[in-house]
Enzyme design. Structure first.
Site: not given
Ligand code: IVH
Length: 463
Positions: A103, A105, A107, A214, A303, A397, A400, A415, A421
């Site tokens: 099953e 795991k 977190d 579980y 894991k 910028c 440019c 910009c 540019c």
């Protein structure tokens, strides 16, 4: 009406198959609430209206776990699973394949739920495995968790499971918090544990939490189901939410296949997992294998690569997009996370940098799930070097040299160079030639970059 509402909760949360619309459910709930207000003597503690208790607590009482809440041995390689299986069969003196259950795991936060005569009477955290905290008032607010069990519950059953914050709900919560200038949650796991550690259950009630169980810690007045698979089935019959990705596996090879399969599904799940828990399915075999100090011999956690890691922010660079939007990008000390080495992460905009209070030189927590661009989640507190530098939006910028403008009230800086540019020009040409626009075949990133670098193309008309 209470029974009817319990039934709809079960259909919605456990079966994932609601029989009525949300609006009809709300109407039923409101009607029950009105009836109870008119007749307070008819209110019972397990009524669906009684999830949020009255007053905030002063603190959490301690709870001793009669059956300790154990931790798990870890594996990261299939060979380790095979070794574990060989050891199990040797200890059990069994040649034939050993059946397991697999099953996800989850977190989240481990909890123990005590039901007496079918009613939730106590919920506790794992704590150090022997002593945890009484979080009953907070756990009662989780709507996916029944206050009353269905069917024929035993006189006593202690259920083990994991409370978690669904990923979509976590993201929505954080977006709303950020928009209101409130503190955001670091990740779904911290979100779940922080929510359960609130002294005021009203705060917990407003947090989007969910639950999977579980296993059974203890059972009274009825025999313990003889396999892990039957335990999970029994929990589901009692109206508790179990993981649909639970699998019974006939041998360790089938477990290894499951481990690979679940990893391909990992990013599609609405909850974070850090691996797979594999258990010897037969409870009698579990007992014969027994438990070392804190770990059972009969279970192991496989894991997956962690999706979070800490590293150092080396610099922040600014990229220019098609519309001139200037996006800060974090340059990181390379770090292995989510199965790959990462050296860049997105920072969205200057507001995000301010929200994170990010300085160059900081240690940062980054998150990478699937193919999604890695994200900087947070600055690691207390690790800021003395020479850390503030991040400044450039005045011109970086490509440019045109002025960078940020209209009042807008988050995005731009910009002002427009198509003159080169960065904007490259993106504009790519966009113009893309499949949903002019669909110019062969006009990929490399060619466009060359056309712009050699100043062969100034505007789309030059194509
Ligand atoms: S079984 C002896 N099953 O992982 C069996 N644990 O290291 C012990 N966890 O914090 C637990 N998902 O809460 C089991 N499907 C799952 C789990 C799971 C998450 C957590 C558990 C504990 C840790 C055990």
């Amino acid at each position: 009406m209470r029974a009817e509402i319990h039934h709809h909760n079960y259909c919605y949360h456990v079966l994932d198959a609601p029989e009525i619309s949300d609006a009809d459910y709300d109407a039923l709930f409101d009607e029950l609430q009105a009836l109870e207000q008119a007749h307070p003597d008819l209110i019972t503690p397990d009524s669906p209206t009684q999830r949020v208790g009255a007053a905030p607590l002063d603190g959490f009482a301690q709870v001793r776990h009669e059956v300790p809440m154990l931790s798990l041995e870890k594996a990261t390689l299939v060979e380790e699973l095979e070794d574990w299986d060989r050891r199990n069969r040797k200890l059990l003196d069994q040649e034939a394949a050993l059946a397991y259950s697999c099953e996800p795991k989850i977190d989240g936060v481990a909890v123990s739920l005590l039901y007496e005569s079918g009613r939730l009477v106590r919920a506790a955290t794992r704590g150090d495995g022997t002593t945890g905290e009484d979080i009953t008032a907070n756990v009662r607010t989780i709507s996916a968790l029944p206050l009353k069990l269905r069917g024929n519950p035993p006189p006593m059953i202690e259920v083990r499971g994991e409370i978690y914050m669904p990923i979509a709900a976590f993201n929505a919560f954080n977006e709303a918090a950020a928009a209101n200038g409130e503190r955001t949650l670091v990740n779904p796991r911290n979100g779940a544990s922080g929510s359960l550690r609130q002294l005021d259950p009203k705060v917990t009630a407003a947090r989007p939490l969910n639950f999977f169980c579980y296993g059974i810690g203890q059972i009274g007045g009825e025999a313990m189901p003889s396999t892990q698979s039957e335990q999970v089935m029994h929990l589901r019959e009692l109206g508790l939410r179990t993981n649909p990705n639970f699998r019974a596996c006939k041998d360790i090879a089938a477990c290894a296949e499951y481990v690979d399969w679940l990893q391909t599904r990992r990013d599609a799940l609405d909850y974070e997992i850090d691996g797979v828990v594999i258990k010897v399915d037969d409870v009698e075999a579990q007992q014969r294998l027994g438990t070392l100090t804190r770990r059972p011999r009969w279970a192991i956690a496989f894991k997956y690569p962690a999706q979070e890691a800490t590293t150092r922010l080396l610099d922040v660079e600014f990229q220019v997009g098609r519309t001139g939007a200037i996006t800060p990008v974090a340059r990181l000390e390379p770090v292995f996370v989510g199965g790959v080495t990462v050296s860049n992460a997105t920072l969205h905009n200057m507001d995000e940098i301010r929200r994170l209070d990010l300085r160059i030189g900081d240690s940062v927590l980054i998150h990478r799930a699937g193919d999604v661009i890695p994200k900087v989640m947070q600055v690691v507190p207390g690790k800021r070097p003395r020479n850390a530098r503030a991040v400044e939006l450039p005045a011109s910028c970086p490509v440019c040299g045109a002025d960078v403008i940020q209209p009042e009230g807008e988050v995005v800086a731009r910009c002002s160079g427009g198509i003159s540019c080169p960065a904007q020009r490259v993106q504009a040409l790519l966009h113009f030639g893309s499949r949903l626009a002019l669909d110019i075949q062969g006009l990929g990133e490399r060619i466009v970059q060359q056309l712009v670098d050699q100043e062969l193309v100034q505007t789309v008309a030059d194509l």
